[in-house]
Every structure is written in structure tokens, then in C-alpha cells.
Write an enzyme that holds these catalytic residues in place. Structure first.
Site, PDB file in Angstrom:
ATOM      1  N   GLY A  55       1.093  -1.228   0.198  1.00  0.00           N
ATOM      2  CA  GLY A  55       0.376  -0.395  -0.316  1.00  0.00           C
ATOM      3  C   GLY A  55       0.886   1.182  -0.265  1.00  0.00           C
ATOM      4  O   GLY A  55       1.652   1.091   0.142  1.00  0.00           O
ATOM      5  N   CYS A  81       5.542  -6.202   2.390  1.00  0.00           N
ATOM      6  CA  CYS A  81       5.972  -4.718   1.830  1.00  0.00           C
ATOM      7  C   CYS A  81       4.603  -4.073   2.736  1.00  0.00           C
ATOM      8  O   CYS A  81       5.208  -4.377   4.227  1.00  0.00           O
ATOM      9  CB  CYS A  81       5.069  -4.172   0.375  1.00  0.00           C
ATOM     10  SG  CYS A  81       5.989  -2.374  -0.040  1.00  0.00           S
ATOM     11  N   TYR A  82       3.785  -3.268   2.683  1.00  0.00           N
ATOM     12  CA  TYR A  82       2.988  -3.060   3.290  1.00  0.00           C
ATOM     13  C   TYR A  82       2.613  -4.057   4.512  1.00  0.00           C
ATOM     14  O   TYR A  82       2.121  -3.185   6.021  1.00  0.00           O
ATOM     15  CB  TYR A  82       1.985  -1.809   3.009  1.00  0.00           C
ATOM     16  CG  TYR A  82       1.116  -0.938   4.046  1.00  0.00           C
ATOM     17  CD1 TYR A  82       1.875   0.451   4.503  1.00  0.00           C
ATOM     18  CD2 TYR A  82      -0.079  -0.948   5.052  1.00  0.00           C
ATOM     19  CE1 TYR A  82       0.509   1.513   5.492  1.00  0.00           C
ATOM     20  CE2 TYR A  82      -0.438  -0.612   6.035  1.00  0.00           C
ATOM     21  CZ  TYR A  82      -0.471   0.319   6.017  1.00  0.00           C
ATOM     22  OH  TYR A  82      -1.109   1.238   7.014  1.00  0.00           O
ATOM     23  N   HIS A 167       7.871  -7.350  -3.168  1.00  0.00           N
ATOM     24  CA  HIS A 167       6.933  -8.026  -4.462  1.00  0.00           C
ATOM     25  C   HIS A 167       6.634  -8.894  -4.940  1.00  0.00           C
ATOM     26  O   HIS A 167       7.238  -9.198  -6.040  1.00  0.00           O
ATOM     27  CB  HIS A 167       5.956  -6.836  -5.445  1.00  0.00           C
ATOM     28  CG  HIS A 167       5.457  -5.982  -4.216  1.00  0.00           C
ATOM     29  ND1 HIS A 167       4.871  -5.587  -3.608  1.00  0.00           N
ATOM     30  CD2 HIS A 167       6.553  -4.707  -3.806  1.00  0.00           C
ATOM     31  CE1 HIS A 167       5.099  -4.390  -3.483  1.00  0.00           C
ATOM     32  NE2 HIS A 167       5.591  -3.977  -3.491  1.00  0.00           N
ATOM     33  N   GLU A 169       4.490 -10.757  -6.016  1.00  0.00           N
ATOM     34  CA  GLU A 169       3.193 -11.252  -7.668  1.00  0.00           C
ATOM     35  C   GLU A 169       3.872 -10.530  -8.512  1.00  0.00           C
ATOM     36  O   GLU A 169       3.193 -10.362  -9.503  1.00  0.00           O
ATOM     37  CB  GLU A 169       1.577 -10.820  -6.678  1.00  0.00           C
ATOM     38  CG  GLU A 169       2.840  -9.201  -6.298  1.00  0.00           C
ATOM     39  CD  GLU A 169       2.635  -8.210  -4.982  1.00  0.00           C
ATOM     40  OE1 GLU A 169       3.340  -9.357  -4.260  1.00  0.00           O
ATOM     41  OE2 GLU A 169       2.478  -7.331  -5.041  1.00  0.00           O
ATOM     42  N   ASP A 225     -16.147 -12.100 -23.625  1.00  0.00           N
ATOM     43  CA  ASP A 225     -16.634 -11.790 -22.654  1.00  0.00           C
ATOM     44  C   ASP A 225     -18.322 -12.544 -22.361  1.00  0.00           C
ATOM     45  O   ASP A 225     -19.069 -13.666 -22.029  1.00  0.00           O
ATOM     46  CB  ASP A 225     -16.733 -10.800 -21.839  1.00  0.00           C
ATOM     47  CG  ASP A 225     -15.601  -9.901 -21.433  1.00  0.00           C
ATOM     48  OD1 ASP A 225     -14.592 -11.129 -21.341  1.00  0.00           O
ATOM     49  OD2 ASP A 225     -15.087  -8.777 -21.399  1.00  0.00           O
ATOM     50  N   LYS A 364     -10.344 -11.604 -16.855  1.00  0.00           N
ATOM     51  CA  LYS A 364     -10.416 -11.768 -18.320  1.00  0.00           C
ATOM     52  C   LYS A 364      -9.457 -13.285 -18.691  1.00  0.00           C
ATOM     53  O   LYS A 364     -10.025 -13.774 -19.109  1.00  0.00           O
ATOM     54  CB  LYS A 364      -9.607 -10.996 -18.655  1.00  0.00           C
ATOM     55  CG  LYS A 364      -9.883 -10.785 -20.422  1.00  0.00           C
ATOM     56  CD  LYS A 364     -10.696  -9.879 -20.534  1.00  0.00           C
ATOM     57  CE  LYS A 364     -10.970 -10.035 -22.184  1.00  0.00           C
ATOM     58  NZ  LYS A 364     -12.217  -8.728 -22.172  1.00  0.00           N
TER      59      LYS A 364
END
Ligand code: XMP
Length: 508
Positions: A55, A81-82, A167, A169, A225, A364
Site C-alpha cells: 500500500g 510490503c506494507y 513483491h 506477485e 466476454d 479476463k
């Protein structure tokens, strides 16, 4: 069936959605919840483990985003992190402002644990932080460092509580996914049951329970979609579903026929095809302003639905292709899925329908995986984003049948060559647009005075920013030659090198 849920508590981090995506890629269902709703969410959904996101704030600020660690009692916990700084701050450690903000690629210099950081073979990591941990809480151990960050990771292995300053991710941490996988391996009783097949089975069941014997209207455009939503609904409800497709004459070459063919051959739903090209071209005659063209296309969609409303007046439900990022953005991941519909997707206002959103839990790429599992053709599953107003915004100036034909022919050549010559992977969107100018050329012994085609191919993550794709010069030359030789009315081809910003992806 109840999935194991790993909840990501979001502290406003830039990459929070990515954490959810990575966990799901590892076969585990994950949801994201804003930090201020964490308590209700955890009580209601009882996740099997919790991840605290990064964050932009500092834990030392007044009213900084917070978390009640009692809520995570007995659950494996990973702070990123945060999230890690909050663990330190709340559990008895100390967080201070770092002398320099650490941003970008770093390398882990030590890794002293088998559990999480120990599984990373590649030491490269991505950092982005201004505070750093000076003291860790009691019962914790420092498990990794960088040259400039003395606490790059910490853990209390017995309590299954872990923190990483970097991070995992993002793709700039090459072994970050392995680290997340190792965290999942710490969770007793976790089931990795988040697969396209399972999703289809469960969604079919829940659609049947939600809709009962009523009827659903599903507008299809040929896009991923709406095609996947229609296929899923048809699998669940058969001929209780009415699909409506408006052929406005502004799709790419042969696309309208492909849409009709796919739906009638593959899914056998009740398909209403509204052939309205004459109506759209009539209204667009003489119009050159881009926004006016958009408004006309939108308004004609509504007219088409109104004119054919008898054919679906027995529907009580409207299917919408809402995806999880839209749900997260609206902050309503736990909100009810049923609301009164107001003119969404070009439908008339008077049609008050209940909304069903079968894709609202998917990203997606998950929609694509579900489409594949449902047997949708690859060209539909991999279809690029395509603007609602279609070629009306790719034919610059007046939209006539002839100018749409020229654009369609050139576009088909460009995209065919991209595909067969192997340049498609990595390209976000690619198309041909027709410019509203004329230029002089020479073909054979004849002077020509015709229109130019611009080729546009971009790479992008999310369409917010984009770069011109670095296509080989010889390839572009080959495409240009084919277009000028094969498309009547075109005597020149240019390639657009502009990024976004300062350009936009579309030309209008
Ligand atoms: P721009 O041109 O603004 O486009 O960089 C960003 C993304 O949005 C698509 N786009 C549209 N989609 N209706 C749509 O449904 C529109 O009017 C429209 N205009 C642009 C564009 O293709 C790109 O993916």
C-alpha cells in the site's frame, strides 16, 4: 461446493489484484477485500489463509490503514510490503522511515529459511518502499536481506506467519510465484480446486438455482466476454436463453457470419439475428465527427432492440459480462448480484430486467480458460478487444459501405500475416484504419489519387498505456505491398509508431 479461500486484504497497493491472480493461477480460489471491510469479510467467509497487500501509506501515519491481527488467529498469514510492515508495527516490532526510498530491482543477499524465501532460486526481487523494519517482533526471525534492506523477509515459522518486503506477485520477481506457492503449501487442508472445469460445473448449478424456469436475454457481440457468458448460460438453461446479435455491418471481415455460425453450430441457443447494416449506414451518412458517430451507433443499437422487443418480451433476466476487476473497482465484491437494470449494453430503458452476471468472479484470462473448456473456438477465446462502435471509429471521416469494405480487406490481410508469420503473441491490439485524405501514387503507368491505410499494432497491459509493437521492417513492407496490390482504392500504407500517451490506441 465450498472452495478453500485465500483472502487478500487490500491496503491500496498497486499490485493487489495481481496477488489474487497469482493465487488463482496456483489453483486456489482467492478474493480481494478492502482493508476497512476485512473484519466482516473474514467473519462471513472464514478464509483458510490471509495475505496482507502492499500500500502507498506509512504505518506510522495517523489513521493509516490497519488490520486486527486477532482476526487471523490460527490462520497462515503472509504480509507483503506494507502488509509486512503492519505485522511488525502491530506485533511488537518497529518501523522507521528509510534514509532512501528503495525502488526497482534488487537482489536478495541472504536467505535463511527453507520455508518461503528458501524456495527462490533466483535472488532477483522487486522492491518499492519508503519505510523499513528496524526491529522485528519477538518470536520472529529475519530470513532474507538485501544490501540496503536488513529485513527483506521475516517469519514466525511455528505460527505460519511470514512477511516479505518485496513483491512476489510481479513478474520482476522471477521466483515470486514459487514463493507464493510455498506459502500455499504451508496451509493445512488447502484444496487446489480452482479450475475452469470446476467453475463451469458450479456456475451451471448456481445459474439454474438463480433463474429457475424464467428466461434470460443475452446480447452477444462476438467478443470473448459475451460469448463465454452466452455459452455458460446456454449450458445451464438450454432454450430458456435468447441470444440477440445485432449485425451493424461494422465488424471485421466475415466476423458477423462467424458469430452466427459459432452460436448456431456450437451452442444451439435461441438466436435472434438483427440484420441492421442498412439502418446503421443510413444514419451514418455524411457524418464525420468521431463522437457523433459513436452516439449514432449507440442510439441505433437501442432502436434495434426496441424494434425487435417482441422476440424477447418474455425474458425476465439480462445477462451481463461483468468481470471481477469491475467488481473490485466498484468496491462491491460482496454485494448482491441482483439489481435493477438501467440501460446497460445498449438496451432500452423501459426494459426493467434482473441482472445475471455469470463471469463476475473471473479475471479476463480465466474467462478465456472457461471459454476454452466450454469448446469455444480459439479465434473467439483469443479475440482482441474491439471497440463497441466497431469500424465506425476505424474508418476516419464518413463511414460508407465502400470505405468499410476497404478497411475490412486491409485489416484481414494485416491480421492474417501477423498470425501466420508468428508476430501475434504479445500484441494487445492490431488493426488497419482508413484515413480521410488522398495522396498521389503511381501503379503501372497510371497515376493514382487514393486513400491511405494506417496499420496499428500495440503492446499493452491494460489499454491504459501502450507502445507501438516493434514489428520487423520487412514484415511491414510485405503487408504494405499486399494491401496496395489487393485492396482497391488504397495506394499507400503507413505504420503508426505513436505510443499511448501521447496517442490513443484507436485513431478516433
Ligand atoms: P483508446 O483509443 O482510448 O482505447 O486508447 C482504449 C481501449 O478502449 C477501446 N475503445 C473502445 N471500446 N467503445 C468501446 O467499447 C468505444 O467507443 C471505444 N473506444 C476505444 C480500444 O479499442 C482500446 O482497447
Amino acid at each position: 461446493m465450498q472452495h478453500s479461500l485465500v483472502s487478500v486484504i487490500d491496503f491500496g497497493g498497486q499490485y493487489s489484484q495481481l496477488i489474487v491472480r497469482r493465487i488463482r493461477e496456483l489453483g486456489v480460489y482467492s478474493e480481494m477485500v478492502p482493508w476497512m471491510h476485512a473484519a466482516d469479510h473474514i467473519r462471513e467467509k472464514n478464509p483458510i489463509a490471509i495475505i496482507l497487500s502492499g500500500g502507498p501509506r506509512s504505518v506510522r501515519e495517523e489513521n493509516a490503514p490497519d488490520f486486527d491481527f486477532a482476526l487471523a488467529e490460527g490462520k497462515p498469514l503472509l504480509g507483503i510490503c506494507y502488509g509486512m510492515q503492519l505485522m511488525a508495527h502491530r506485533l511488537g516490532g518497529r518501523v522507521e522511515r528509510a534514509s532512501d526510498r528503495e525502488y526497482g530491482r534488487q537482489s536478495l543477499s541472504t536467505r535463511e529459511s527453507d520455508a518461503l524465501v528458501g524456495v527462490m532460486h533466483d535472488p532477483q526481487i522487486w522492491m518499492s518502499h519508503g519505510d523499513r523494519i528496524e526491529d522485528i517482533p519477538a518470536d520472529y526471525a529475519v530470513t532474507a536481506q538485501t544490501a540496503t534492506c536488513p529485513v527483506a523477509a521475516m517469519e514466525n515459522a511455528g505460527a505460519k506467519r511470514f512477511g516479505v518486503q518485496f513483491h512476489p506477485e510481479v513478474s520482476h520477481t522471477p521466483d515470486g510465484k514459487a514463493l507464493l506457492d510455498a506459502f500455499l503449501n504451508q496451509i493445512d487442508g488447502l484444496s487446489r480446486d480452482w479450475t475452469a472445469g470446476q467453475f463451469i460445473e458450479e456456475t451451471v448449478e448456481s445459474i439454474r438455482a438463480q433463474v429457475g424456469t424464467e428466461r434470460v436475454l443475452c446480447a452477444v457481440s462476438g467478443g470473448v466476454d459475451s460469448s463465454v457468458a452466452a455459452a455458460l448460460l446456454t449450458k445451464a438453461l438450454g432454450d430458456q436463453v435468447t441470444c440477440v446479435f445485432v449485425d451493424h455491418g461494422l465488424l471485421r471481415k466475415d466476423e458477423a457470419e462467424e458469430v452466427v455460425h459459432m452460436f448456431t453450430e456450437t451452442f444451439h441457443p435461441h438466436l435472434v439475428v438483427i440484420r441492421a447494416a442498412d439502418q446503421f449506414f443510413g444514419k451514418l451518412e455524411g457524418v464525420t465527427d468521431p463522437e457523433t458517430k459513436r452516439k449514432i451507433v449507440g442510439a441505433e443499437f437501442v432502436r434495434c432492440f426496441e424494434a425487435h422487443s417482441d422476440e424477447f418480451s418474455d425474458c425476465q433476466w439480462l445477462a451481463q459480462g461483468t468481470l471481477y476487476p469491475d467488481v473490485i473497482e466498484s468496491g462491491s465484491s460482496t454485494a448482491s448480484t441482483i439489481k435493477t437494470h438501467h440501460n446497460v449494453g445498449g438496451l432500452p430503458d423501459w426494459m426493467k430486467l434482473k441482472v445475471i452476471e455469470p463471469l463476475r468472479w473471473l479475471f479476463k484470462d480465466e474467462v478465456r480458460a472457461v471459454g476454452r473448456a466450454l469448446g469455444l473456438p480459439e479465434h473467439v477465446v483469443d479475440r482482441e478487444p474491439f471497440p463497441g462502435p466497431g469500424l465506425a471509429v476505424r474508418v476516419l471521416g464518413e463511414v460508407t459501405r465502400e470505405r468499410v469494405r476497404m478497411t475490412q480487406e486491409a485489416d484481414a490481410i494485416f491480421r492474417h500475416e501477423l498470425r501466420v508469420q508468428g508476430h501475434k503473441p504479445g500484441i494487445w491490439q492490431s488493426y488497419a484504419a482508413l484515413l480521410d485524405v488522398r495522396s498521389v501514387g503511381v501503379m503501372g503507368d497510371e497515376r493514382t489519387y487514393e486513400q491511405p491505410i494506417v496499420l496499428r499494432a500495440v503492446t499493452s497491459e491494460d489499454a491504459m498505456t501502450a507502445e507501438a509493437a516493434a514489428l520487423p521492417f520487412e514484415f511491414l513492407q510485405h503487408v504494405a505491398l499486399r494491401i496496395v496490390n489487393e485492396v482497391d482504392g488504397v495506394n499507400r500504407v503507413v505504420y503508426d509508431l505513436t505510443g499511448k500517451p501521447p496517442g490513443t490506441i484507436e485513431w478516433e
